[in-house]
Scaffold this motif. Structure first.
Motif, PDB file in Angstrom:
ATOM      1  N   TRP A   1      28.273  40.334  15.122  1.00 50.60           N
ATOM      2  CA  TRP A   1      27.447  40.625  16.290  1.00 50.60           C
ATOM      3  C   TRP A   1      26.296  39.626  16.391  1.00 50.60           C
ATOM      4  O   TRP A   1      25.938  39.193  17.486  1.00 50.60           O
ATOM      5  CB  TRP A   1      26.910  42.050  16.210  1.00 50.60           C
ATOM      6  N   GLN A   2      25.723  39.238  15.273  1.00 50.72           N
ATOM      7  CA  GLN A   2      24.642  38.251  15.293  1.00 50.72           C
ATOM      8  C   GLN A   2      25.156  36.919  15.831  1.00 50.72           C
ATOM      9  O   GLN A   2      24.485  36.242  16.611  1.00 50.72           O
ATOM     10  CB  GLN A   2      24.066  38.048  13.887  1.00 50.72           C
TER      11      GLN A   2
ATOM     12  N   LYS B   1      25.639  37.313  19.526  1.00 51.46           N
ATOM     13  CA  LYS B   1      24.344  37.293  20.217  1.00 51.46           C
ATOM     14  C   LYS B   1      23.796  35.887  20.331  1.00 51.46           C
ATOM     15  O   LYS B   1      23.319  35.481  21.383  1.00 51.46           O
ATOM     16  CB  LYS B   1      23.347  38.180  19.456  1.00 51.46           C
ATOM     17  N   THR B   2      23.881  35.157  19.232  1.00 47.83           N
ATOM     18  CA  THR B   2      23.333  33.805  19.242  1.00 47.83           C
ATOM     19  C   THR B   2      24.106  32.917  20.207  1.00 47.83           C
ATOM     20  O   THR B   2      23.527  32.130  20.945  1.00 47.83           O
ATOM     21  CB  THR B   2      23.411  33.191  17.826  1.00 47.83           C
ATOM     22  N   THR B   3      25.432  33.056  20.210  1.00 50.57           N
ATOM     23  CA  THR B   3      26.261  32.181  21.032  1.00 50.57           C
ATOM     24  C   THR B   3      26.218  32.563  22.503  1.00 50.57           C
ATOM     25  O   THR B   3      26.118  31.705  23.373  1.00 50.57           O
ATOM     26  CB  THR B   3      27.735  32.249  20.560  1.00 50.57           C
TER      27      THR B   3
ATOM     28  N   THR C   1      28.458  45.191   7.338  1.00 54.11           N
ATOM     29  CA  THR C   1      27.755  43.915   7.219  1.00 54.11           C
ATOM     30  C   THR C   1      28.520  42.825   7.957  1.00 54.11           C
ATOM     31  O   THR C   1      27.932  41.991   8.641  1.00 54.11           O
ATOM     32  CB  THR C   1      27.625  43.522   5.739  1.00 54.11           C
ATOM     33  N   ARG C   2      29.848  42.870   7.820  1.00 49.95           N
ATOM     34  CA  ARG C   2      30.650  41.873   8.525  1.00 49.95           C
ATOM     35  C   ARG C   2      30.493  42.032  10.031  1.00 49.95           C
ATOM     36  O   ARG C   2      30.378  41.049  10.770  1.00 49.95           O
ATOM     37  CB  ARG C   2      32.121  42.039   8.156  1.00 49.95           C
ATOM     38  N   LEU C   3      30.522  43.296  10.475  1.00 49.49           N
ATOM     39  CA  LEU C   3      30.373  43.524  11.915  1.00 49.49           C
ATOM     40  C   LEU C   3      29.000  43.059  12.373  1.00 49.49           C
ATOM     41  O   LEU C   3      28.867  42.472  13.455  1.00 49.49           O
ATOM     42  CB  LEU C   3      30.538  45.011  12.217  1.00 49.49           C
TER      43      LEU C   3
END
Lengths: 144, 331
Positions: free
Chosen positions: B53-54, B57-59, B47-49
């Protein structure tokens, strides 16, 4: 009952189980919302969640139902699910302040403080006022 | 109004009531609830990974917009990350530039090896990614994106990397050892410069890369006569220049009557007795890295292999890069 008992020559002739129309009008979305609210005040969050879902089955456009569902998920300590569901609600109602506040509360309890701040700031900038937004903001500041 | 699907004030969908959507929220399983109850502060590493990753992706991969003029962005594409910096995408700019510099550095360190080629290729990919990031920001349809991407990459290759590579190739040329040749070993990589001898001629003491034309020299091997065939590229030190007199006596080198401070790279392999006056445009280089030749057994005629024309000298060796344990200047 005769074999012709089911023919509809006279309404309500042999159907004592049928609920009168007047009583059916009570079980609409507002009724379920009231039920949900009373359950919530008693601390019966599971029942409240169920009632909110029934209200939305009647009318999906009731924002209070979506907000209530997210709030109940948070209170039931199912915060990841609350985050997902608040995202779903925001797809339908992108600028609703209470929905943003509910999302902020879910994110705050998941320790995603930065995202929670963003959502909380967004809720404060939306039109309308509610104590819930301020309550969430206070909770966020306590955590942060 | 008919045809409008979203509220103009709040953006809410006006067709929610008629949508077929699930109004029942997802629920946590029994085991999830127990895990959260027993370990309230523990979140699954996955979940942390996923969250990380989210965020990445957003940045980094999310869409961004700019109203900067195309001309200002176009010439800034020469440097990876510069257009992003110009458009205030700081994190992207730093990441692209940092990764590019890191890969170029690794490519230089491992120049002449397969790894070096790989790193240089990745560095080019990073630069191309920077260019494509800007193009994708400014275009929407697929055809335009393909067109501008191909054009930009072709300009990048022929406008930036080809001329830059040509310029760099005058100063940094890798030479990989294909056999054990003391003091070098198989796989060693040295860098030499072709530019040095365009400006000034080789000097005694310079370590150079040069070519030996195919020569058959007569000598002795294990007590018997032998013919040695010497040809190809070698690396060794220039011992004397044109017009100088070279005398080898008992393994000691004398140039113009003075004892020379310079010796071949492999000091254990050097002639014992030899005298020669260096012709014009010729340099005296003993190919001491040649393992097969017994230098003390060669005739005077055989020693002509040490006379190297100035046109056969490719450049001056200045740095050994591989292996990293022997990374250092060559003097």
């Amino acid at each position: 009952m005769t074999r012709f008992g089911k023919l509809e020559f006279e309404p309500d002739r042999h159907s004592p189980e049928k609920v009168p129309d007047r009583e059916n009008t009570a079980f609409d979305s507002s009724h379920w919302l009231q039920q949900a609210d009373s359950h919530r005040r008693c601390g019966h969050y599971e029942n409240a969640l169920r009632m909110y879902s029934r209200a939305l089955e009647e009318d999906k456009s009731i924002v209070e139902g979506w907000v209530g569902q997210v709030q109940m998920l948070v209170l039931l300590d199912e915060c990841p699910e609350a985050e997902v569901w608040s995202g779903k609600g925001l797809e339908l109602f992108p600028s609703h302040g209470d929905l943003l506040a509910a999302r902020a509360q879910a994110l705050c309890r998941l320790q995603k403080i930065k995202l929670a701040n963003v959502a909380c700031d967004g809720s404060m900038t939306q039109s309308g006022q509610s104590a819930y937004r301020w309550m969430v903001r206070g909770e966020l500041w306590l955590i942060a | 109004m008919p045809g409008i699907e979203h509220c103009g004030r709040c953006g809410a969908s006006l067709r929610v009531a008629s949508m077929v959507i699930d109004v029942h929220p997802p629920r946590a399983t029994r085991w999830s609830k127990r895990r959260r109850r027993w370990f309230p502060s523990l979140r699954l590493p996955g979940t942390r990974l996923l969250d990380a990753w989210q965020n990445v992706k957003t940045t980094l991969l999310g869409n961004w917009e700019t109203d900067a003029p195309q001309s200002a962005l176009f010439w800034r594409m020469i440097v990876p990350g510069w257009p992003q910096l110009f458009c205030k995408q700081i994190i992207r700019a730093r990441l692209l530039f940092g990764v590019y510099v890191f890969l170029m550095l690794l490519g230089f360190i491992f120049l002449g090896t397969i790894g070096g080629s790989l790193f240089l290729g990745l560095a080019f990919s990073c630069h191309a990614s920077s260019v494509l990031d800007v193009i994708f920001c400014g275009t929407q349809d697929t055809v335009s994106r393909i067109r501008y991407s191909l054009l930009s990459l072709v300009l990048l290759v022929f406008g930036v990397y080809y001329p830059a590579g040509w310029l760099v190739s005058w100063v940094v040329v890798p030479q990989r050892m294909m056999a054990n040749a003391a003091p070098f070993q198989l796989g060693d990589v040295v860098l030499y410069s072709r530019l040095t001898y365009l400006i000034s001629p080789p000097e005694p003491g310079d370590v150079v890369v040069y070519n030996i034309q195919r020569q058959r020299v007569q000598g002795a091997l294990r007590g018997g006569n032998a013919i040695f065939v010497i040809e190809g590229r070698r690396i060794d030190r220039v011992l004397a220049g044109p017009g100088q007199e070279v005398v080898w006596e008992n393994g000691e080198l004398t140039v113009d009557g003075r004892i020379s401070a310079w010796l071949p790279l492999n000091q254990s392999r050097r002639p014992t007795h030899h005298r020669v006056r260096i012709p014009a445009n010729t340099y005296f280089i003993v190919p001491s890295t040649e393992a097969m030749v017994a230098w003390n057994s060669l005739s005077s005629r055989g020693m002509n292999v040490c006379l190297v024309s100035s046109r056969s000298i490719f450049g001056r060796v200045y740095l050994q890069t591989q292996p990293l344990s022997r990374f250092g200047w060559i003097d």
